[in-house]
Design a protein around this motif. Structure first.
Motif, mmCIF file in Angstrom:
data_model
loop_
_atom_site.group_PDB
_atom_site.id
_atom_site.type_symbol
_atom_site.label_atom_id
_atom_site.label_comp_id
_atom_site.label_asym_id
_atom_site.label_seq_id
_atom_site.Cartn_x
_atom_site.Cartn_y
_atom_site.Cartn_z
ATOM 1 N N UNK A 25 -13.724 -5.289 -1.265
ATOM 2 C CA UNK A 25 -12.819 -6.796 -1.306
ATOM 3 C C UNK A 25 -12.307 -6.568 -2.673
ATOM 4 N N UNK A 26 -11.111 -7.179 -2.464
ATOM 5 C CA UNK A 26 -10.144 -6.341 -3.632
ATOM 6 C C UNK A 26 -9.099 -7.837 -3.012
ATOM 7 N N UNK A 27 -9.714 -9.307 -4.576
ATOM 8 C CA UNK A 27 -8.864 -10.500 -4.935
ATOM 9 C C UNK A 27 -7.497 -10.440 -4.569
ATOM 10 N N UNK A 28 -6.822 -11.822 -4.550
ATOM 11 C CA UNK A 28 -5.700 -11.779 -5.033
ATOM 12 C C UNK A 28 -4.831 -11.773 -6.389
ATOM 13 N N UNK A 29 -4.000 -10.234 -6.267
ATOM 14 C CA UNK A 29 -2.978 -9.675 -7.456
ATOM 15 C C UNK A 29 -3.369 -8.853 -7.783
ATOM 16 N N UNK A 30 -4.774 -8.327 -7.641
ATOM 17 C CA UNK A 30 -5.109 -6.997 -7.953
ATOM 18 C C UNK A 30 -3.965 -5.758 -7.802
ATOM 19 N N UNK A 31 -3.579 -5.252 -9.113
ATOM 20 C CA UNK A 31 -3.064 -3.913 -8.709
ATOM 21 C C UNK A 31 -4.039 -2.753 -9.168
ATOM 22 N N UNK A 32 -4.669 -1.618 -8.382
ATOM 23 C CA UNK A 32 -4.612 -0.423 -8.769
ATOM 24 C C UNK A 32 -4.697 0.430 -8.316
ATOM 25 N N UNK A 33 -4.073 1.416 -9.093
ATOM 26 C CA UNK A 33 -3.195 2.871 -9.176
ATOM 27 C C UNK A 33 -2.304 2.514 -10.317
ATOM 28 N N UNK A 34 -1.944 1.762 -10.924
ATOM 29 C CA UNK A 34 -0.757 1.914 -12.148
ATOM 30 C C UNK A 34 -1.065 1.851 -13.240
ATOM 31 N N UNK A 85 -1.353 0.980 -5.602
ATOM 32 C CA UNK A 85 -0.769 2.789 -6.213
ATOM 33 C C UNK A 85 -1.126 4.003 -6.538
ATOM 34 N N UNK A 86 -0.269 4.938 -6.507
ATOM 35 C CA UNK A 86 -0.628 6.122 -6.866
ATOM 36 C C UNK A 86 -2.150 6.988 -5.727
ATOM 37 N N UNK A 87 -2.439 7.700 -6.316
ATOM 38 C CA UNK A 87 -3.523 8.400 -5.561
ATOM 39 C C UNK A 87 -4.638 7.863 -5.620
ATOM 40 N N UNK A 88 -4.776 6.190 -4.557
ATOM 41 C CA UNK A 88 -6.075 6.005 -4.656
ATOM 42 C C UNK A 88 -7.086 6.440 -4.056
ATOM 43 N N UNK A 89 -8.308 6.267 -3.931
ATOM 44 C CA UNK A 89 -8.871 6.131 -2.831
ATOM 45 C C UNK A 89 -10.395 5.259 -2.916
ATOM 46 N N UNK A 149 0.532 -0.949 -0.244
ATOM 47 C CA UNK A 149 -0.217 -0.233 0.111
ATOM 48 C C UNK A 149 1.130 1.523 0.082
ATOM 49 N N UNK A 150 1.548 1.810 -0.901
ATOM 50 C CA UNK A 150 1.271 3.529 -1.126
ATOM 51 C C UNK A 150 1.356 4.123 -0.041
ATOM 52 N N UNK A 151 1.735 5.546 0.089
ATOM 53 C CA UNK A 151 1.768 6.566 0.331
ATOM 54 C C UNK A 151 0.273 7.383 -0.193
ATOM 55 N N UNK A 152 0.186 7.307 -1.302
ATOM 56 C CA UNK A 152 -0.777 8.138 -1.693
ATOM 57 C C UNK A 152 -2.354 7.091 -1.447
ATOM 58 N N UNK A 153 -2.750 6.183 -1.285
ATOM 59 C CA UNK A 153 -3.594 5.437 -1.113
ATOM 60 C C UNK A 153 -4.306 6.058 -0.125
ATOM 61 N N UNK A 154 -5.826 5.390 0.670
ATOM 62 C CA UNK A 154 -6.988 5.345 1.458
ATOM 63 C C UNK A 154 -7.566 4.633 1.419
ATOM 64 N N UNK A 155 -7.992 3.859 2.385
ATOM 65 C CA UNK A 155 -8.073 3.313 2.249
ATOM 66 C C UNK A 155 -9.843 2.653 3.701
ATOM 67 N N UNK A 156 -11.005 2.535 2.426
ATOM 68 C CA UNK A 156 -12.499 3.024 3.134
ATOM 69 C C UNK A 156 -12.151 2.287 4.920
ATOM 70 N N UNK A 157 -13.192 1.974 5.820
ATOM 71 C CA UNK A 157 -13.567 1.149 7.012
ATOM 72 C C UNK A 157 -14.191 0.264 5.652
ATOM 73 N N UNK A 158 -13.696 -0.790 6.279
ATOM 74 C CA UNK A 158 -14.088 -2.312 5.805
ATOM 75 C C UNK A 158 -14.393 -3.062 5.340
ATOM 76 N N UNK A 159 -13.145 -2.835 4.401
ATOM 77 C CA UNK A 159 -12.125 -2.782 3.179
ATOM 78 C C UNK A 159 -11.273 -4.464 3.340
#
Length: 73
Positions: free
Chosen positions: A58-67, A48-52, A29-39
């Motif tokens: 629920x994010x399943x195995x091997x998911x990449x978000x923000x690249x 990675x990147x600025x991800x909210x 989890x990179x510096x720009x990530x914001x993860x909401x409750x219950x995730x």
């Protein structure tokens, strides 16, 4: 309930992690990530990147978000 973060996960100290978040093994989890409750991040998830993420995701195995996309054609 509090956060649950596996010891093999790497979380940047600048990331914002909501309440009741569960982060599985080998997640990154990179510096720009914001993860909401219950995730839940299963194993090997990368944020990675600025991800909210909102609440209750629920994010399943091997998911990449923000690249950059792999296919730009």
């Amino acid at each position: 309930m509090s956060k649950s973060i596996e010891t093999t996960a790497w979380i940047d100290p600048r990331a914002e992690i909501g309440a009741d978040v569960k982060i599985g093994p080998f997640c990154s989890v990179g510096p720009g990530a914001k993860i909401g409750p219950g995730t839940r991040l299963m194993n090997n998830v990368t944020l990675m990147g600025n991800v909210t993420l909102g609440a209750g995701n629920v994010l399943y195995p091997n998911v990449v978000v923000g690249a950059e996309p792999q296919d730009i054609s």
